[in-house]
Design an enzyme around this catalytic site. Structure first.
Site, PDB file in Angstrom:
ATOM      1  N   GLY A 162       0.861  -1.176   0.000  1.00 57.60           N
ATOM      2  CA  GLY A 162       0.000   0.000   0.000  1.00 57.60           C
ATOM      3  C   GLY A 162       0.897   1.225   0.000  1.00 57.60           C
ATOM      4  O   GLY A 162       1.969   1.203  -0.590  1.00 57.60           O
ATOM      5  N   GLU A 163       0.515   2.237   0.703  1.00 60.04           N
ATOM      6  CA  GLU A 163       1.326   3.452   0.789  1.00 60.04           C
ATOM      7  C   GLU A 163       1.764   3.603   2.238  1.00 60.04           C
ATOM      8  O   GLU A 163       0.934   3.754   3.133  1.00 60.04           O
ATOM      9  CB  GLU A 163       0.504   4.658   0.317  1.00 60.04           C
ATOM     10  CG  GLU A 163       1.340   5.803  -0.221  1.00 60.04           C
ATOM     11  CD  GLU A 163       2.149   6.510   0.851  1.00 60.04           C
ATOM     12  OE1 GLU A 163       3.371   6.692   0.654  1.00 60.04           O
ATOM     13  OE2 GLU A 163       1.585   6.869   1.892  1.00 60.04           O
ATOM     14  N   SER A 164       3.067   3.550   2.477  1.00 62.64           N
ATOM     15  CA  SER A 164       3.567   3.409   3.848  1.00 62.64           C
ATOM     16  C   SER A 164       3.250   4.592   4.757  1.00 62.64           C
ATOM     17  O   SER A 164       2.925   4.396   5.927  1.00 62.64           O
ATOM     18  CB  SER A 164       5.067   3.120   3.847  1.00 62.64           C
ATOM     19  OG  SER A 164       5.787   4.168   3.254  1.00 62.64           O
ATOM     20  N   ILE A 220       6.237  -3.318  -7.398  1.00 63.43           N
ATOM     21  CA  ILE A 220       5.459  -2.123  -7.719  1.00 63.43           C
ATOM     22  C   ILE A 220       5.895  -1.013  -6.773  1.00 63.43           C
ATOM     23  O   ILE A 220       5.633  -1.088  -5.572  1.00 63.43           O
ATOM     24  CB  ILE A 220       3.943  -2.382  -7.583  1.00 63.43           C
ATOM     25  CG1 ILE A 220       3.516  -3.520  -8.511  1.00 63.43           C
ATOM     26  CG2 ILE A 220       3.153  -1.100  -7.866  1.00 63.43           C
ATOM     27  CD1 ILE A 220       2.080  -3.962  -8.330  1.00 63.43           C
ATOM     28  N   CYS A 225       6.102  -5.316   0.576  1.00 58.51           N
ATOM     29  CA  CYS A 225       6.274  -3.971   0.024  1.00 58.51           C
ATOM     30  C   CYS A 225       6.125  -2.914   1.122  1.00 58.51           C
ATOM     31  O   CYS A 225       6.985  -2.799   1.980  1.00 58.51           O
ATOM     32  CB  CYS A 225       5.328  -3.766  -1.158  1.00 58.51           C
ATOM     33  SG  CYS A 225       5.791  -2.376  -2.217  1.00 58.51           S
ATOM     34  N   GLU A 227       1.172 -11.810  -3.417  1.00 60.42           N
ATOM     35  CA  GLU A 227      -0.285 -11.914  -3.526  1.00 60.42           C
ATOM     36  C   GLU A 227      -0.803 -11.564  -4.914  1.00 60.42           C
ATOM     37  O   GLU A 227      -1.974 -11.796  -5.220  1.00 60.42           O
ATOM     38  CB  GLU A 227      -0.963 -11.035  -2.463  1.00 60.42           C
ATOM     39  CG  GLU A 227      -0.957  -9.547  -2.742  1.00 60.42           C
ATOM     40  CD  GLU A 227       0.339  -8.815  -2.412  1.00 60.42           C
ATOM     41  OE1 GLU A 227       0.336  -7.570  -2.467  1.00 60.42           O
ATOM     42  OE2 GLU A 227       1.363  -9.462  -2.106  1.00 60.42           O
ATOM     43  N   HIS A 283       5.391  -8.374  -4.201  1.00 62.50           N
ATOM     44  CA  HIS A 283       3.989  -8.712  -3.936  1.00 62.50           C
ATOM     45  C   HIS A 283       3.672 -10.156  -4.330  1.00 62.50           C
ATOM     46  O   HIS A 283       3.232 -10.407  -5.460  1.00 62.50           O
ATOM     47  CB  HIS A 283       3.066  -7.784  -4.738  1.00 62.50           C
ATOM     48  CG  HIS A 283       3.075  -6.374  -4.288  1.00 62.50           C
ATOM     49  ND1 HIS A 283       2.235  -5.899  -3.312  1.00 62.50           N
ATOM     50  CD2 HIS A 283       3.827  -5.317  -4.682  1.00 62.50           C
ATOM     51  CE1 HIS A 283       2.458  -4.613  -3.124  1.00 62.50           C
ATOM     52  NE2 HIS A 283       3.420  -4.236  -3.935  1.00 62.50           N
TER      53      HIS A 283
END
Length: 190
Positions: A46-48, A135, A78, A173, A171
């Site tokens: 996601g966005e850390s 990503i 990630c 997943e 990732h």
């Protein structure tokens, strides 16, 4: 066995699908009390910086850090890896959980358009290579003495383990390959 997925943003659904394929009960962790009913937790991509804000707003940060420090197995992918790291090289003031003795560099492989996938041999998963999807991925630039490196890309660690914590810069997943999730589940049952 119940596995939690930190469900405040990021690739929650994708991890949940992987666990369902493995017939594992999942708990979408959104509140501190959810941490009391799980055997392990996945911190998704996601966005850390958003993760940190939401963790603190939901009063999850300190409780999660305590659970991890006391042995709750975790797998961070990630941005989840960034959350777990002790240090962030290019954002030294960003708060982290500090449960994995590594230094990471955020977005080290470039922006969204530089995202890529490649096949990597990961010996603990067997002979078949694993598709690694990067990503806006972080890069692990330094590891502590007790951190095991399970895989590298361009001479940099991409899959590490320290005690109860697994960290991946990619990732898993976003593939059909269940082996990393299976490895995590095995660690959760030990």
């Amino acid at each position: 066995m119940r596995i939690g997925i930190l469900a405040i943003q990021g690739s929650v659904v994708e991890h949940e699908k992987m666990l369902k394929r493995l017939e594992v009960e999942t708990v979408l962790v959104k509140k501190p009390e959810h941490l009391d009913i799980i055997n392990g937790i996945i911190l998704p991509g996601g966005e850390s910086t958003t993760f940190f804000t939401l963790l603190e707003n939901r009063l999850l940060f300190d409780v999660l850090r305590e659970k991890l420090a006391n042995g709750l197995p975790a797998m961070g992918t990630c941005a989840g890896l960034i959350l777990l790291a002790n240090r962030i090289e290019n954002h030294p003031d960003q708060k982290t959980l500090k449960v994995l003795d590594i230094t990471v560099s955020r977005n080290a492989y470039g922006r969204q358009r530089e995202s890529f996938s490649t096949y990597i041999k990961i010996p603990i998963l067997g002979e078949k290579e694993f598709e690694c999807v990067f990503i806006r991925a972080p890069q692990i630039v330094e590891i502590g003495k007790n951190v095991k490196v399970h895989a590298t890309f361009e001479n940099k660690p991409i899959f590490v383990e320290e005690g109860n914590i697994l960290g991946l810069t990619f990732h898993p997943e976003l593939t059909d390959d269940l082996r990393i999730h299976e490895y995590f589940l095995k660690r959760c049952s030990e």
